[in-house]
Design a protein around this motif. Structure first.
Motif, mmCIF file in Angstrom:
data_model
loop_
_atom_site.group_PDB
_atom_site.id
_atom_site.type_symbol
_atom_site.label_atom_id
_atom_site.label_comp_id
_atom_site.label_asym_id
_atom_site.label_seq_id
_atom_site.Cartn_x
_atom_site.Cartn_y
_atom_site.Cartn_z
ATOM 1 N N THR A 13 0.871 -1.110 0.050
ATOM 2 C CA THR A 13 -0.050 0.081 -0.071
ATOM 3 C C THR A 13 0.929 1.328 -0.035
ATOM 4 O O THR A 13 0.438 2.238 -0.533
ATOM 5 N N LYS A 14 2.086 1.170 0.731
ATOM 6 C CA LYS A 14 2.882 2.412 0.654
ATOM 7 C C LYS A 14 3.328 2.432 -0.592
ATOM 8 O O LYS A 14 3.471 3.902 -1.280
ATOM 9 N N ALA A 15 3.714 1.334 -1.340
ATOM 10 C CA ALA A 15 4.374 1.670 -2.671
ATOM 11 C C ALA A 15 3.366 2.352 -3.801
ATOM 12 O O ALA A 15 3.546 3.045 -4.620
ATOM 13 N N ALA A 16 2.103 1.728 -3.627
ATOM 14 C CA ALA A 16 0.894 2.319 -4.322
ATOM 15 C C ALA A 16 0.670 3.484 -4.114
ATOM 16 O O ALA A 16 0.648 4.360 -5.049
ATOM 17 N N ALA A 17 0.725 4.120 -2.771
ATOM 18 C CA ALA A 17 0.247 5.355 -2.466
ATOM 19 C C ALA A 17 1.512 6.394 -3.115
ATOM 20 O O ALA A 17 1.334 7.280 -3.472
ATOM 21 N N ALA A 18 2.755 5.908 -2.976
ATOM 22 C CA ALA A 18 3.806 6.674 -3.615
ATOM 23 C C ALA A 18 3.854 6.629 -5.063
ATOM 24 O O ALA A 18 4.153 7.741 -5.716
ATOM 25 N N SER A 19 3.292 5.584 -5.720
ATOM 26 C CA SER A 19 3.164 5.864 -7.105
ATOM 27 C C SER A 19 2.301 6.930 -7.668
ATOM 28 O O SER A 19 2.224 7.683 -8.450
ATOM 29 N N ILE A 20 0.931 6.881 -6.630
ATOM 30 C CA ILE A 20 -0.146 7.850 -7.069
ATOM 31 C C ILE A 20 0.418 9.348 -6.910
ATOM 32 O O ILE A 20 -0.066 10.194 -7.547
ATOM 33 N N GLU A 21 1.190 9.570 -5.748
ATOM 34 C CA GLU A 21 1.759 10.752 -5.351
ATOM 35 C C GLU A 21 2.527 11.380 -6.539
ATOM 36 O O GLU A 21 2.385 12.604 -6.893
ATOM 37 N N GLN A 22 3.216 10.530 -7.198
ATOM 38 C CA GLN A 22 4.049 10.785 -8.338
ATOM 39 C C GLN A 22 3.139 11.266 -9.626
ATOM 40 O O GLN A 22 3.255 12.366 -10.592
ATOM 41 N N LEU A 23 2.146 10.537 -9.598
ATOM 42 C CA LEU A 23 0.757 10.912 -10.767
ATOM 43 C C LEU A 23 0.218 12.043 -10.525
ATOM 44 O O LEU A 23 0.203 12.973 -11.358
ATOM 45 N N PHE A 24 0.185 12.510 -8.949
ATOM 46 C CA PHE A 24 -0.384 13.863 -8.625
ATOM 47 C C PHE A 24 0.687 14.871 -9.063
ATOM 48 O O PHE A 24 -0.137 16.008 -9.466
ATOM 49 N N VAL A 25 1.781 14.606 -8.637
ATOM 50 C CA VAL A 25 2.882 15.616 -9.335
ATOM 51 C C VAL A 25 2.615 15.964 -10.854
ATOM 52 O O VAL A 25 2.602 17.208 -11.032
ATOM 53 N N ASP A 26 2.646 14.958 -11.448
ATOM 54 C CA ASP A 26 2.509 15.252 -13.009
ATOM 55 C C ASP A 26 1.144 15.926 -13.296
ATOM 56 O O ASP A 26 1.202 16.530 -14.380
ATOM 57 N N ALA A 27 0.433 15.670 -12.538
ATOM 58 C CA ALA A 27 -1.153 16.181 -13.059
ATOM 59 C C ALA A 27 -0.905 17.483 -12.667
ATOM 60 O O ALA A 27 -1.751 18.369 -13.396
ATOM 61 N N ASP A 28 -0.485 18.060 -11.535
ATOM 62 C CA ASP A 28 -0.524 19.465 -11.189
ATOM 63 C C ASP A 28 0.187 20.031 -12.050
ATOM 64 O O ASP A 28 -0.118 21.318 -12.335
ATOM 65 N N LYS A 29 1.371 19.623 -12.703
ATOM 66 C CA LYS A 29 2.070 20.377 -13.677
ATOM 67 C C LYS A 29 1.272 20.518 -14.886
ATOM 68 O O LYS A 29 1.343 21.407 -15.400
ATOM 69 N N ALA A 30 0.599 19.408 -15.058
ATOM 70 C CA ALA A 30 -0.409 19.615 -16.425
ATOM 71 C C ALA A 30 -1.319 20.429 -16.153
ATOM 72 O O ALA A 30 -1.696 21.420 -17.189
ATOM 73 N N LEU A 31 -2.071 20.540 -15.114
ATOM 74 C CA LEU A 31 -3.186 21.349 -14.920
ATOM 75 C C LEU A 31 -2.398 22.986 -14.787
ATOM 76 O O LEU A 31 -3.388 23.881 -15.138
ATOM 77 N N THR A 32 -1.429 23.153 -14.080
ATOM 78 C CA THR A 32 -1.029 24.548 -13.972
ATOM 79 C C THR A 32 -0.660 24.921 -15.605
ATOM 80 O O THR A 32 -0.830 26.049 -15.875
ATOM 81 N N ALA A 33 -0.265 24.086 -16.382
ATOM 82 C CA ALA A 33 0.070 24.367 -17.773
ATOM 83 C C ALA A 33 -1.304 24.881 -18.535
ATOM 84 O O ALA A 33 -1.370 25.865 -19.109
ATOM 85 N N SER A 34 -2.209 23.972 -18.222
ATOM 86 C CA SER A 34 -3.587 24.131 -18.614
ATOM 87 C C SER A 34 -4.325 25.607 -18.408
ATOM 88 O O SER A 34 -5.150 26.243 -18.945
#
Length: 644
Positions: A360-381
């Motif tokens: 579960t920790k590994a899964a949460a960490a993976s999602i955290e990185q996706l959130f980082v990528d999503a924030d970058k995409a949303l900031t650009a949008s």
């Protein structure tokens, strides 16, 4: 803070006596939970001064550690009964046993820190300031209240401090600083430290106390670390993902952060945030800040053994934190949006199926990185009016076409049946749905907060209701389309079929078909509106409305020219397909709301057709499709027999 033999023993005795006196009437008040947490924090930091390599370094300190461990266990057992309490007592007993066995200080520190985290997850207390503290105010407060003892530079060498026994703590001590969170320092200035000259600063406001706690943490860092931390923070990425909010920052120790970032970057990040806490507003204002915080809370709850709470928080992370931004993200990076949805579903499955904490920790960490990528995409949008335009347009077309197909089919049917008197019920249904949508917008904006779970339940149940109605209508229409003699049927039966009761039924179907789409569309637009580019959003909305009007005109004209038999045959297939689509969407929504257990698959998704990588959803759709095909085939055979 190291205490003399007398003062430490005296403090321990007083603390233990106090606990024993109040046990019969103990309740899980904030003060009691915080006091237990403070005891555990002392154990984690001070035990190293009592034992080394399995041997006593200080007999007096070891006796104190033993008493503190017993106190923590006893006090936890006296808290209000909760599901996690028994596990907390067990962990406290294991900590006590480890200290009696003279276990390694690292092991004891880990146990104490883990127990403290689980305690706060089970008995939540406010852990963060109401707003980001002003460090300039904190500097003034420190000079007035603390410098005389702790020194102007926090080295514990103030003029008054030199006369104290034990001496004041040196905030410049890097080893201790790495083990202490802002919350631990806040506890010290709020409640004082028994057996020392450290008083409780009750005359200061809560916000001032938080300011002091953050400020004194800056003394353990130098200018070079602060500069390095600023560069790391400005780059965003993993650092901001690990320190996602003010609440998260004040609960972290540098050692905690080092496990994710490494010692150098963790020290630099903490140095910068202690000296410039206002930088945390950048993390808190990110689009997915709520999603990130709920995810952290979910994992902490799972660590504490509260699986149900962990699942609820994981659902909230997605429904309340991610879904409002889905369309904006899809317009920018559709693959990333799908990855977040799939991985969060997998994470919820791990929680539901009691996956290991490592998984579960590994899964949460993976999602955290996706959130980082999503924030970058949303900031650009947010700076991209084109993305805002197409996001707005996509939302309206996606949600509007399904409702339009149902309503237009009903209108065309009534026109073919020459029952224009019943058209008013259909029009009243979709107009009422739009009005109800307006009320929903007012309520969601000014009156109440509509949670993501409630949104998904509303959409899911209305989808399944509409699917059931459309399935029955499709079967009925197909039966008539293959039976022939439509004109005779309409003359003889239509007046009876469309009585007042069925007219109100058509009103209800039009209302549900439109409202379920309006409900979600309004909430999506509310999220888009807060991201800027409002002109582009309005342009996308206007374009979407124009497209829907054009589609309506084309469909009505096309249906009017079709022979009645072909019209009913085509319409029966249309509504049958819609029932399959809505079944898939309804199941998916209820799974997201937690009403149906998640059942993820490694399969593609086609949202337009309501096809999601879900075992339950696909089985439900296959069942509905099988019913449609079997009935339609049987109707065709029956018609051939009658005609033959």
């Amino acid at each position: 803070m190291r205490l003399t033999i007398f003062t430490k023993r005296f403090a321990s005795t007083l603390l233990l006596g106090f606990v024993t006196a109040i046990l019969p009437s103990a309740h899980a008040s904030e003060a009691e939970v915080k006091r237990v947490w403070q005891i555990l924090d002392y154990l984690a930091v001070d035990y190293a001064g009592a034992v080394k390599d399995g041997k006593l370094v200080s007999e007096s300190e070891y006796a104190e550690m033993t008493e503190f461990a017993q106190t923590a266990r006893t006090k936890i057992a006296a808290l209000d009964a909760k599901a996690a309490q028994a596990e907390l007592v067990t962990q406290a007993s294991q900590l006590e046993a480890a200290i009696k066995a003279k276990a390694d200080p690292a092991d004891v520190a880990t146990r104490a820190k883990s127990l403290g985290a689980h305690l706060l997850a089970a008995y939540p207390v406010p852990l963060s300031p109401a707003s980001i503290p002003d460090i300039k105010v904190a500097a003034t407060l420190y000079a007035a209240n603390c410098a005389s003892c702790h020194g102007a530079t926090g080295n514990g060498d103030g003029p008054v401090g030199k006369t104290l026994d034990p001496p004041p703590i040196a905030f410049t001590d890097r080893e201790r600083a790495r083990q202490r969170s802002v919350f631990a320092l806040y506890q010290a200035v709020t409640q004082g430290i028994p057996g020392t000259s450290m008083p409780a600063f009750g005359q200061l406001s809560d916000q001032d106390l938080w300011s002091l706690a953050i400020y004194v943490g800056s003394f353990a860092h130098d200018a070079q670390q602060i500069e390095q931390g600023e560069q790391l923070w400005s780059a965003g990425g993993k650092v901001m993902a690990e320190v996602s909010s003010v609440e998260h920052f004040v609960s972290l120790t540098e050692n905690d952060l080092a496990r994710a970032l490494g010692e150098r970057d963790a020290g630099a990040a903490m140095a910068y945030l202690h000296s410039q806490p206002q930088a945390l507003s950048k993390a808190s204002s990110s689009s997915l800040a709520l999603a990130r915080e709920r995810l952290h809370e979910s994992f902490r709850a799972y660590q504490a053994g509260d699986s149900k709470k962990a699942q609820d928080l994981a659902l909230s992370s997605y429904l309340d934190g991610v879904e409002p931004y889905e369309q904006a993200l899809a317009a920018r990076d559709g693959a990333l949006k799908d990855s977040i949805e799939v991985q969060m579903a997998s994470y919820r499955s791990l929680l539901a199926n009691a996956g290991s904490q490592a998984e579960t920790k590994a899964a949460a960490a993976s999602i955290e990185q996706l959130f980082v990528d999503a924030d970058k995409a949303l900031t650009a949008s947010q700076a991209d009016s084109t993305a805002a335009f197409f996001g707005s347009l996509t939302i309206l077309l996606r949600e509007g076409i399904e409702a339009l197909l149902v309503v237009v089919a009903m209108i065309a049917f009534l026109r073919k049946a020459e029952r224009r008197d019943a058209l008013g019920y259909v029009h009243a249904g979709w107009i009422a749905a739009l009005a109800a949508g307006g009320v929903t917008w007012v309520a969601a904006t000014y009156l109440v907060t509509i949670s993501g779970a409630n949104r998904e339940v509303t959409e899911g149940l209305s989808s399944l209701f509409a699917a059931a109605v459309l399935l029955s209508v499709g079967v009925w229409m197909h039966q008539k389309s293959v039976a022939g003699q439509w004109q005779a049927y309409l003359r003889e039966r239509m007046s009876a079929a469309l009585n007042r009761k069925s007219a109100f039924f058509m009103f209800g179907l039009a209302f549900v078909a439109v409202y379920r789409e309006v409900f979600e569309t309004i909430l999506f637009y509310a999220a888009l509106w807060g991201q800027g580019n409002n002109g582009a959003i309005l342009a996308g909305l206007a374009t979407g409305v124009a497209c829907l009007l054009l589609i309506t005109v084309v469909m009505l004209r096309f249906s009017a020219k079709m022979p009645i038999g072909k019209f009913f045959s085509a319409s029966s297939w249309l509504v049958a397909v819609l029932s399959v689509v809505l079944t898939g969407k309804g199941i998916a929504a209820l799974q997201e709301a937690g009403w149906i257990a998640p059942s993820g698959l490694s399969a593609p998704r086609f949202e337009l057709l309501g096809i999601y990588p879900s075992t339950v959803g696909l089985l439900a759709q296959v069942t509905v499709l099988a019913v449609v095909l079997s009935v339609f085939i049987r109707n065709g055979r029956a018609a051939r027999v009658r005609g033959g």
